[in-house]
Design a protein around this motif. Sequence first.
Motif, PDB file in Angstrom:
ATOM      1  N   ARG A  63       0.903  -1.338  -0.258  1.00 36.35           N
ATOM      2  CA  ARG A  63      -0.341  -0.247   0.550  1.00 36.35           C
ATOM      3  C   ARG A  63       0.524   1.265   0.110  1.00 36.35           C
ATOM      4  O   ARG A  63       1.852   1.465   1.185  1.00 36.35           O
ATOM      5  N   GLU A  64       0.788   2.775  -0.872  1.00 35.42           N
ATOM      6  CA  GLU A  64       1.454   3.073  -0.946  1.00 35.42           C
ATOM      7  C   GLU A  64       1.193   4.473   0.205  1.00 35.42           C
ATOM      8  O   GLU A  64      -0.011   4.829  -0.003  1.00 35.42           O
ATOM      9  N   ILE A  65       2.184   5.073   0.868  1.00 33.09           N
ATOM     10  CA  ILE A  65       2.125   5.678   1.458  1.00 33.09           C
ATOM     11  C   ILE A  65       2.618   7.506   0.719  1.00 33.09           C
ATOM     12  O   ILE A  65       1.989   8.351   1.194  1.00 33.09           O
ATOM     13  N   ILE A  66       3.949   7.166   0.763  1.00 36.90           N
ATOM     14  CA  ILE A  66       4.445   8.498  -0.320  1.00 36.90           C
ATOM     15  C   ILE A  66       3.844   8.028  -1.772  1.00 36.90           C
ATOM     16  O   ILE A  66       4.573   7.218  -2.433  1.00 36.90           O
TER      17      ILE A  66
ATOM     18  N   GLU B 221       3.159  16.599  -4.509  1.00 34.95           N
ATOM     19  CA  GLU B 221       3.548  15.346  -5.959  1.00 34.95           C
ATOM     20  C   GLU B 221       3.475  15.182  -6.927  1.00 34.95           C
ATOM     21  O   GLU B 221       3.911  14.455  -7.925  1.00 34.95           O
ATOM     22  N   TYR B 424      -1.620  13.454   6.561  1.00 38.53           N
ATOM     23  CA  TYR B 424      -1.529  12.800   5.488  1.00 38.53           C
ATOM     24  C   TYR B 424      -1.263  11.583   5.857  1.00 38.53           C
ATOM     25  O   TYR B 424      -1.456  10.555   5.065  1.00 38.53           O
ATOM     26  N   VAL B 425      -0.305  10.365   6.807  1.00 38.16           N
ATOM     27  CA  VAL B 425      -0.400   9.515   7.217  1.00 38.16           C
ATOM     28  C   VAL B 425      -1.124   8.518   6.637  1.00 38.16           C
ATOM     29  O   VAL B 425      -1.374   7.398   6.504  1.00 38.16           O
ATOM     30  N   LYS B 428      -3.314   7.949   4.120  1.00 37.17           N
ATOM     31  CA  LYS B 428      -3.130   6.838   3.712  1.00 37.17           C
ATOM     32  C   LYS B 428      -2.821   5.159   4.257  1.00 37.17           C
ATOM     33  O   LYS B 428      -3.036   4.085   3.895  1.00 37.17           O
ATOM     34  N   LEU B 429      -3.275   5.636   5.337  1.00 37.54           N
ATOM     35  CA  LEU B 429      -3.139   4.151   5.513  1.00 37.54           C
ATOM     36  C   LEU B 429      -5.116   4.031   6.574  1.00 37.54           C
ATOM     37  O   LEU B 429      -5.179   2.807   7.063  1.00 37.54           O
TER      38      LEU B 429
END
Lengths: 145, 494
Positions: A63-66, B221, B424-425, B428-429
């Motif tokens: 799973r991509e975090i960054i 990004e 942010y983290v 993503k989780l």
Amino acid sequence: MTERRQDIILGGVFAATGLSAAYIAAGYRGASGIYPMSLGYVIAILGAIVAIKAMLKGSSEPREIIRNAPQALLTVGIGAIYLALVPILGFYIASALLVLALPAALGFRRLLFTFVTAAIFVGIVWVIFSVILEKPLPMPVWISY
Amino acid sequence: MELISQIFGGVFAFGPIAAMISASILGVFIGALPGLNPVMAIALLLPLTYSMEPLVALGMVAGIYNGSMYGGAIPAILLRIPGTPAAIATTFDGFPMAQRGEASRALKIACWSSAIGGTASAIALMTIGPVLARATLYFGPAEYFWVAMFGMASIGVMVGKDAVKSLMAAAFGLLLGTVGLDQLSGTPRFTFGEVWLLSGLDLIVILVGLYALPPVIALAEDRDLKGLSASALKLESVKVPWGEVRSMIPTWLRSSLIGIGVGILPGAGGNIAAFLSYNAAKSTSDDPESFGKGNPLGVAAAECGNNADNAASMIPALTLGIPGNVIAALVLGALMIHGLQPGPQLFHQNPGLVGGFMVQMLLTSLLILAVGGAAATRIFAQVQRLPGVMLVPMILVLMAVGVYVINGRVIDLWVMFAAGIAGYVLEKLDVPLAPIVLGLILGPMAEQSVRRALLISRGDPTELFTRPLSAVIALATIGLIVWPMLRAWKRRRA
């Protein structure tokens, strides 16, 4: 890193945070501690469920975090330097430097466009916050003394 | 009569009018820029409103909210890039229309549909809100505790992919809400000897970090060095015939009702309203195959549905103090900044202000027609030419200045930054951020309510369950948590 491993770490971090909070809250007198202590245990239990669920049937897909690590880390790093510079250089100098430096660091090479945009933008911020709203913002350290 | 003149007198003063117009324009700009969203914009705006009159501040919030929800349709139609998550369903038929050379027609339909949905939603807020506020006068501390728990549970269950993670995030938000001096006993909690933590974590500082920094990192990004090329699209003005407008009325009515229903439900957002409205329009159409290929009714349903969610989500926020979505949570933040406590007392203590905000939600919905016209839309399309990498430092500066002016403390900048990186983290989780924010808002209310209930009952916890109203809300809360688990268990067994 796989989803399973990420969720085990995530659940573990929350479980540890919850237990630490419950331990600290147990030291508060009377009813002040019961509520945060209960919340700490709830977080610890939910964190443990997340970790156990991941262990038992978590996905082994990555799973991509960054998404774009160099750009993201550059932005976070320069952002942190900016915050550290605000009390030293003052808000406006630090902000002007950020608006000039960050696009360049991210690969933007139209220097004149960057300079003009930075000047206009910092000018607008100055008019709104310092002239109209009269908000005191951090000054350069040499002026503060 | 006196109240009505007080409301209109307040709203139609120069400050609130100027705030609504400028914020509606700004809102459309923000919505039109992919990567920026109304939550981020309102979070950045809130610190500015400290020194403003409440109706000026709330007018700005209403303008940005309604404006940006329409603005999201512009890149959705022109470039198939939804400006906001709620505009995803708009791309289904909007972009095929643009490809056929009907971009201007699609934008006009989106503009009208947004205005109609927003207006219907504001009318629902004006009619349902006061009635619900009156009903909540029968609530005691036990009921308030369960209402807070119901709000948290519904958001925990409905938001995010994993209910356990959402509930964990909600509990974490509640825990963050305990930082600082305990309001009932004066005991400092989780302050670690730091004086600045005695007043607790500042809601706005956390909000700005959580909701503004992750999109900024995402923009970096993307490394957009050129901006988008919407300017190449032909956007000449077109007239939509009356017959076509008439054919959209049933879609507008249906989508408005769906959007209002979804808005009232805590946890559901504009994107859900848009999808449900779109599906309803498709399933009731004589020609469902044309959906997804440029059917104007698809654009009308999606845009009307997502805007009908806007004001309706304020109904539980203003009457119960339970925000229906994150923007409603931000509005609560705006009210708290001005020393106002959302809930039934708000309607009795500040009827002019609540009424004024409701009227502002209505007016800013109608303002979309003025600021989202053909000429304006052409200008907004040009906004998308701004390179994304230039926006990154500008938003960082606005975040910093906005957060600094709240308390005049550099430490708040670091708290905001840390919250942003954590946000942010966590996103993503698959840990949703909305429950953390709602926990932070509802935490003090939940704790004070349960402790007051126990004080009244002299420590008897059955007080929380034995009052008829509290028992009903408690059962509903438990049902809300247990029902999805039972369904998942049954599905696994099957």
